[in-house]
Design an enzyme around this catalytic site. Structure first.
Site, mmCIF file in Angstrom:
data_model
loop_
_atom_site.group_PDB
_atom_site.id
_atom_site.type_symbol
_atom_site.label_atom_id
_atom_site.label_comp_id
_atom_site.label_asym_id
_atom_site.label_seq_id
_atom_site.Cartn_x
_atom_site.Cartn_y
_atom_site.Cartn_z
ATOM 1 N N CYS A 138 55.492 26.496 51.454
ATOM 2 C CA CYS A 138 54.338 25.985 52.198
ATOM 3 C C CYS A 138 54.716 25.000 53.300
ATOM 4 O O CYS A 138 53.844 24.502 54.014
ATOM 5 C CB CYS A 138 53.360 25.346 51.229
ATOM 6 S SG CYS A 138 52.855 26.493 49.928
ATOM 7 N N HIS A 278 48.748 17.438 53.191
ATOM 8 C CA HIS A 278 48.995 18.756 52.596
ATOM 9 C C HIS A 278 47.790 19.116 51.733
ATOM 10 O O HIS A 278 47.303 20.244 51.804
ATOM 11 C CB HIS A 278 50.289 18.721 51.781
ATOM 12 C CG HIS A 278 50.767 20.071 51.355
ATOM 13 N ND1 HIS A 278 50.987 21.095 52.249
ATOM 14 C CD2 HIS A 278 51.039 20.579 50.120
ATOM 15 C CE1 HIS A 278 51.392 22.173 51.582
ATOM 16 N NE2 HIS A 278 51.428 21.880 50.291
ATOM 17 N N GLU A 289 50.717 13.214 46.472
ATOM 18 C CA GLU A 289 50.696 12.962 47.917
ATOM 19 C C GLU A 289 50.075 11.605 48.226
ATOM 20 O O GLU A 289 50.466 10.949 49.202
ATOM 21 C CB GLU A 289 49.959 14.078 48.657
ATOM 22 C CG GLU A 289 50.130 13.955 50.162
ATOM 23 C CD GLU A 289 49.553 15.104 50.955
ATOM 24 O OE1 GLU A 289 49.787 15.152 52.185
ATOM 25 O OE2 GLU A 289 48.871 15.967 50.357
ATOM 26 N N LYS A 310 42.373 22.048 54.243
ATOM 27 C CA LYS A 310 42.419 23.143 53.273
ATOM 28 C C LYS A 310 41.125 23.222 52.473
ATOM 29 O O LYS A 310 40.846 24.246 51.843
ATOM 30 C CB LYS A 310 43.612 22.970 52.333
ATOM 31 C CG LYS A 310 44.968 23.219 52.978
ATOM 32 C CD LYS A 310 46.086 23.081 51.953
ATOM 33 C CE LYS A 310 47.465 23.347 52.560
ATOM 34 N NZ LYS A 310 47.911 22.272 53.447
ATOM 35 N N HIS A 315 44.366 27.478 51.257
ATOM 36 C CA HIS A 315 45.784 27.173 51.482
ATOM 37 C C HIS A 315 46.470 28.407 52.054
ATOM 38 O O HIS A 315 46.626 29.416 51.370
ATOM 39 C CB HIS A 315 46.410 26.752 50.159
ATOM 40 C CG HIS A 315 47.802 26.217 50.278
ATOM 41 N ND1 HIS A 315 48.509 26.183 51.469
ATOM 42 C CD2 HIS A 315 48.638 25.688 49.333
ATOM 43 C CE1 HIS A 315 49.700 25.663 51.257
ATOM 44 N NE2 HIS A 315 49.807 25.355 49.977
ATOM 45 N N PHE A 374 56.923 24.545 47.575
ATOM 46 C CA PHE A 374 57.668 24.866 46.361
ATOM 47 C C PHE A 374 59.164 24.814 46.675
ATOM 48 O O PHE A 374 59.600 25.208 47.752
ATOM 49 C CB PHE A 374 57.319 26.270 45.875
ATOM 50 C CG PHE A 374 55.991 26.388 45.164
ATOM 51 C CD1 PHE A 374 55.201 25.282 44.906
ATOM 52 C CD2 PHE A 374 55.536 27.629 44.748
ATOM 53 C CE1 PHE A 374 53.989 25.399 44.252
ATOM 54 C CE2 PHE A 374 54.318 27.764 44.087
ATOM 55 C CZ PHE A 374 53.543 26.655 43.835
#
Length: 387
Positions: A138, A278, A289, A310, A315, A374
């Site tokens: 991502c 994010h 975060e 998002k 996402h 990831f």
């Protein structure tokens, strides 16, 4: 986004009633592929490449580029994808199992591989400079934009077409992420399913599409009279090196990426008005975060406006950083911060200003974009207004 409108709905591309825990997505709708790609070419591309080529064409048109007046060896493409041609892989594997190896398409490999979006865009516009993709889950599109800035700073290119594309809202993608328990199962209320930083969040909503920007050397852009949205002023990257999917609990590595981006841009935390988070709407990401932002921003974390778009798009995985970099550019150009919608019951662990539910009209001189992938990949981009 400024209106706070969700694009999430029940999946229409396949029958989700057959065992899928998550049945919702941010699907691309009303997309006329014929306006961008000839039918013969369409059949040789995965859907993610359709989106990449279309977004690149829109970006090039918006930038007013006339490639006949440019040196093709000084222009490159860095369009990334976290997953690549997943629908192609799914379809062709089915052909192999059900019909035999001779029924697999000879275009399967070039349709599937993640670098093909960058390659197709380079072919379309005859871009002979740096051309490749970065696969960092991502963080892919944000990595691509950061590296585009680096190529220009190093004198290796004048212009880079950069961003990301993704089309993983297919059976295999929804099953895989769903079985990880990463996806929201709020199927009866799609538009309220993506709810970053909310106490009742239960996972992310998968999205698809592409976000592509033109990154250009400043004097080169001025000389041709380009409309300049903002400056890509800083790029920071780091790795958690701790877990394949979960973020580092302390947030230290993510904070380092933010600190490096601000240092690269010669900014301090107090200079930042907006952070596009994010903000995936997963239990782990959002609270971690929040730690990341507090560590990087110090006291300024409490006064900096943050949002996760998002909440409206879902996402987009490897394409998310491209879409959200454009959000930062427009926030600076238009003086508006889009909201985090569906933030109704704030998580006590997420106690910063996430611009809940309503956009704000405020001047934005500097913005940060966080992308966390990831594998522990962290990227932060810094954008500033151009005087």
């Amino acid at each position: 986004m400024v209106a706070g409108t969700s694009g999430i709905r029940r999946i229409t591309r396949f029958d989700v009633s057959k065992g899928y825990d998550s049945q919702i997505a941010g699907e691309v709708v009303e997309f006329d592929i014929d306006a961008f790609i000839a039918k013969k070419e369409q059949r040789r591309m995965d859907v993610y490449c359709h989106y990449a080529v279309a977004a690149s064409q829109l970006a090039v048109t918006d930038a007013g580029l006339d490639f006949s007046k440019e040196d093709p060896t000084r222009i490159g493409s860095n369009i990334s994808s976290g997953i690549g041609g997943l629908e192609t892989l799914q379809t062709q594997h089915s052909n192999l199992v059900l019909k035999g190896p001779d029924r697999c398409s000879p275009f399967m490999i070039p349709q599937m591989i993640s670098n093909m979006a960058a390659g197709l865009v380079a072919i379309r516009f005859n871009l002979q400079g740096p051309s490749y993709c970065i696969v960092s889950a991502c963080a892919s599109a944000a990595h691509a934009i950061g590296m585009a800035q680096r190529h220009i700073r190093l004198g290796e290119a004048d212009i880079m077409i950069a961003g990301g594309a993704e089309a993983a809202a297919c059976e295999l993608g929804v099953a895989g992420f769903g079985n990880m328990k990463a996806l929201s199962t709020r199927n009866d209320d799609p538009t309220r399913a993506s709810r970053p930083f909310d106490r009742d969040r239960d996972g992310f909503v998968i999205g698809e599409g592409a976000g592509v920007v033109v990154v250009e050397e400043y004097e080169h852009a001025k000389a041709r009279g380009a409309r300049i949205y903002c400056e890509v002023a800083g790029f920071g990257q780091s790795c958690d090196a701790s877990h394949i999917t979960a973020p580092m609990e302390s947030g230290e590595a993510g904070a380092r990426a933010m600190t490096l981006a601000m240092k690269d841009a010669q900014l301090t935390p107090g200079d930042i008005q907006y952070i596009n988070a994010h903000g995936t709407s997963t239990p782990l990401n959002d609270k971690t975060e929040t730690k990341v932002i507090k560590l990087a921003m110090g006291d300024a974390a409490r006064t900096t406006m943050i949002s996760s778009t998002k909440s409206m798009t879902g996402h987009l995985l490897g394409a998310a950083g491209g879409i959200e970099a454009a959000v930062c550019a427009l926030a600076i150009q238009r003086g508006v911060i889009p909201p985090t919608i569906n933030l109704e019951n704030p998580d006590p662990n997420c106690d910063l200003d996430y611009t809940p539910n309503t956009a704000r009209q405020v001047p934005v001189r500097a913005a940060l974009k966080n992308s966390l992938g990831f594998g522990g990949h962290n990227v932060c981009l810094a954008f500033t207004a151009v005087s």
